[in-house]
Scaffold this motif. Structure first.
Motif, PDB file in Angstrom:
ATOM      1  N   GLY A  74     -12.204   2.327   3.811  1.00  0.00           N
ATOM      2  CA  GLY A  74     -10.897   2.945   3.559  1.00  0.00           C
ATOM      3  C   GLY A  74      -9.784   2.112   4.186  1.00  0.00           C
ATOM      4  O   GLY A  74      -9.872   1.721   5.349  1.00  0.00           O
ATOM      5  N   VAL A  75      -8.744   1.845   3.422  1.00  0.00           N
ATOM      6  CA  VAL A  75      -7.653   0.977   3.898  1.00  0.00           C
ATOM      7  C   VAL A  75      -6.874   1.671   5.018  1.00  0.00           C
ATOM      8  O   VAL A  75      -6.687   1.126   6.107  1.00  0.00           O
ATOM      9  CB  VAL A  75      -6.700   0.632   2.716  1.00  0.00           C
ATOM     10  N   GLY A  76      -6.383   2.878   4.727  1.00  0.00           N
ATOM     11  CA  GLY A  76      -5.500   3.560   5.674  1.00  0.00           C
ATOM     12  C   GLY A  76      -6.239   4.045   6.911  1.00  0.00           C
ATOM     13  O   GLY A  76      -5.773   3.854   8.044  1.00  0.00           O
ATOM     14  N   SER A  77      -7.380   4.671   6.705  1.00  0.00           N
ATOM     15  CA  SER A  77      -8.073   5.288   7.846  1.00  0.00           C
ATOM     16  C   SER A  77      -8.580   4.217   8.825  1.00  0.00           C
ATOM     17  O   SER A  77      -8.516   4.405  10.042  1.00  0.00           O
ATOM     18  CB  SER A  77      -9.220   6.177   7.373  1.00  0.00           C
ATOM     19  N   HIS A 118       0.835  -1.203   0.000  1.00  0.00           N
ATOM     20  CA  HIS A 118       0.000   0.000   0.000  1.00  0.00           C
ATOM     21  C   HIS A 118       0.866   1.247   0.000  1.00  0.00           C
ATOM     22  O   HIS A 118       1.929   1.274   0.641  1.00  0.00           O
ATOM     23  CB  HIS A 118      -0.884   0.039   1.251  1.00  0.00           C
ATOM     24  N   LEU A 119       0.385   2.284  -0.683  1.00  0.00           N
ATOM     25  CA  LEU A 119       1.045   3.589  -0.607  1.00  0.00           C
ATOM     26  C   LEU A 119       0.716   4.230   0.734  1.00  0.00           C
ATOM     27  O   LEU A 119      -0.360   3.976   1.302  1.00  0.00           O
ATOM     28  CB  LEU A 119       0.506   4.503  -1.706  1.00  0.00           C
ATOM     29  N   PRO A 120       1.608   5.099   1.246  1.00  0.00           N
ATOM     30  CA  PRO A 120       1.268   5.790   2.493  1.00  0.00           C
ATOM     31  C   PRO A 120       0.048   6.692   2.297  1.00  0.00           C
ATOM     32  O   PRO A 120      -0.175   7.203   1.212  1.00  0.00           O
ATOM     33  CB  PRO A 120       2.506   6.653   2.766  1.00  0.00           C
ATOM     34  N   ARG A 121      -0.714   6.882   3.362  1.00  0.00           N
ATOM     35  CA  ARG A 121      -1.794   7.876   3.390  1.00  0.00           C
ATOM     36  C   ARG A 121      -1.257   9.073   4.163  1.00  0.00           C
ATOM     37  O   ARG A 121      -0.577   8.896   5.186  1.00  0.00           O
ATOM     38  CB  ARG A 121      -3.007   7.339   4.116  1.00  0.00           C
ATOM     39  N   LEU A 122      -1.589  10.280   3.670  1.00  0.00           N
ATOM     40  CA  LEU A 122      -1.091  11.489   4.341  1.00  0.00           C
ATOM     41  C   LEU A 122      -2.047  11.931   5.444  1.00  0.00           C
ATOM     42  O   LEU A 122      -3.270  11.935   5.244  1.00  0.00           O
ATOM     43  CB  LEU A 122      -0.965  12.636   3.325  1.00  0.00           C
ATOM     44  N   TYR A 123      -1.506  12.325   6.588  1.00  0.00           N
ATOM     45  CA  TYR A 123      -2.319  12.868   7.681  1.00  0.00           C
ATOM     46  C   TYR A 123      -1.630  14.104   8.251  1.00  0.00           C
ATOM     47  O   TYR A 123      -0.414  14.085   8.501  1.00  0.00           O
ATOM     48  CB  TYR A 123      -2.536  11.812   8.780  1.00  0.00           C
TER      49      TYR A 123
END
Ligand code: FAD
Length: 394
Positions: free
Chosen positions: A219-222, A188-193
């Protein structure tokens, strides 16, 4: 090669040589010659006692370095060196890191042109930890910010950077890499926060950062972040973002407009100013939109922030028995206050949150600006070029 480390430095261009830091330092890590006041990297233990006593803020400078600058090098400086890029990823990951930069540029596109950092902002470190070489952080806390049963699950996540060099400024974002692979079997690509804590940490002097994350359906990242437990390890990249930053000038006035998790950077701005005792009454104004008070992140704590530090305007669009009010409606209802800020050359405007808010906010700003004879697009473009107009939407 040495492991990169975070080095504490003093900006020789701003320092007024009052030596208060040197007198305060409990371990004699600060010294001076005829030219400069400097910090000894071999002694500094990041206790941060010197930070609040500095009258200019010149003490609050950090660089991530492969080899620390020596005292002799620092004595010679007339200005601080730029942050050098610390090598990290290999060729295959560089393209992915560029994808992160592109994502950020897209988030800033709503400003209408090339974003510029506020003139007095500290120099940010960017992309120190890449996809090829992320930091392993540890979860210190995961607290629900919205009421149980509300349709929005937003979390306050605290990450301990475990001593890794991770200098982050208010307004910057970090990347979180969800474990596992996507449908094509690729990681997975990083998710920005956005970081919601100030530069000296969620707790001052501790190498930790906080995030404000909303659970998105499927949502994968959240979902990964919102389900984290205390003690879990997380792969983190960044920091990212060199323009959506807080001005260090305490006389800068801030008009902050947000929805939902767009409040994250504004929490960081507010805490930074609170800790620095910076800004005067009327200098920070927040317009914050949510569906209901139950789904507005930090509603309880925000209400306790005194109006003398932060003037708050909440807009709710789904309160039973009340007319729908969006953030732009609330701005129009207080147009005199917004107009006064727009006309002041010390004002910086920040818009953050869901992309859907952009058009309504832009229209409200245009109407209010034009009501006092300021042509909006010209005014906005001039403010942006001066580093005073910032949009981050996703
Ligand atoms: P993804 O898995 O990437 O899915 C993308 C979208 O598709 C989601 O909305 C998801 O609900 C939807 N979706 C996926 N699968 C399905 C399905 N089967 N059916 C229906 N819908 C589906 N977010 C925050 O919460 N807080 C922040 O502070 C924050 N700051 C940001 C700062 C920047 C500069 C940027 C660019 C983004 C920021 N974001 C922030 C957004 C964040 O990066 C993610 O985009 C967000 O968390 C969604 O990622 P995800 O992996 O959960 O969703």
């Amino acid at each position: 090669m040495n492991k990169p480390l975070k080095q504490h430095l003093i900006d020789p261009e701003i320092c007024i040589r009052c030596y208060t830091c040197e007198m305060t330092c409990p371990i004699q890590a600060i010294t001076h010659d005829d030219m400069n006041v400097v910090v000894d990297a071999d002694k500094c233990n990041f206790c941060m006692d010197c930070i609040p006593v500095c009258p200019t803020g010149s003490i609050d400078e950090w660089r991530v370095v492969e080899t620390p600058y020596s005292l002799d090098e620092q004595f010679e400086w007339t200005e601080l060196p730029e942050q050098a890029e610390i090598s990290g990823g290999d060729d295959s990951t560089e393209a992915l890191d560029e994808a992160m930069a592109a994502l950020l540029a897209e988030a800033h596109a709503g400003a209408g042109g090339k974003s510029v950092a506020p003139a007095s902002a500290s120099k940010p470190s960017i992309n120190l930890h890449t996809i090829g070489k992320p930091v392993t952080a540890r979860v210190q806390g995961n607290y629900r910010l919205t009421a149980e049963g509300s349709d929005s699950d937003v979390r306050h996540i605290i990450l301990d950077m475990a001593g890794a060099p991770f200098p982050v400024l208010e307004g910057q974002s970090i990347g979180i890499i969800p474990p596992g692979t996507d449908a094509e079997g690729k990681p997975h690509l990083p998710r920005l926060y956005s970081v919601s804590s100030p530069r000296d940490g969620e707790r001052p002097g501790y190498a930790n950062v906080s995030l404000t994350v909303k659970r998105e359906p499927h949502g994968v990242g959240s979902n990964y972040v919102c389900d984290l437990s205390k003690g879990d390890e997380v792969q983190v990249t960044g920091p990212f973002g060199a323009t959506f930053l807080l001005p260090d000038d305490p006389a800068a006035r801030l008009l902050m407009i947000c929805t939902g998790t767009g409040s994250a950077p504004f929490r960081a701005f507010t805490m930074r100013r609170q800790r620095m005792s910076a800004g005067a009454a009327g200098d920070m104004v927040l317009f914050f939109g949510a569906r209901t008070p139950d789904s507005l992140p930090y509603f309880g704590p925000l209400k306790k922030v005194p109006d003398s530090l932060l003037k708050k305007h909440f807009a709710f669009s789904r309160v039973e028995g009340e007319e729908k009010q969006y953030v732009q409606d609330r701005m129009r209802a207080h147009e005199d206050e917004v107009a006064e800020l727009l006309a002041d050359p010390n004002t910086h405007i920040y818009v953050c949150g869901l992309r859907g808010m952009e058009a309504g906010v832009d229209e409200a700003l245009a109407n209010i600006a034009e009501s006092i004879g300021l042509p909006w697009v010209t005014t906005r473009d001039a403010m942006r070029a001066e580093g005073r107009y910032h949009v981050e939407t996703y």
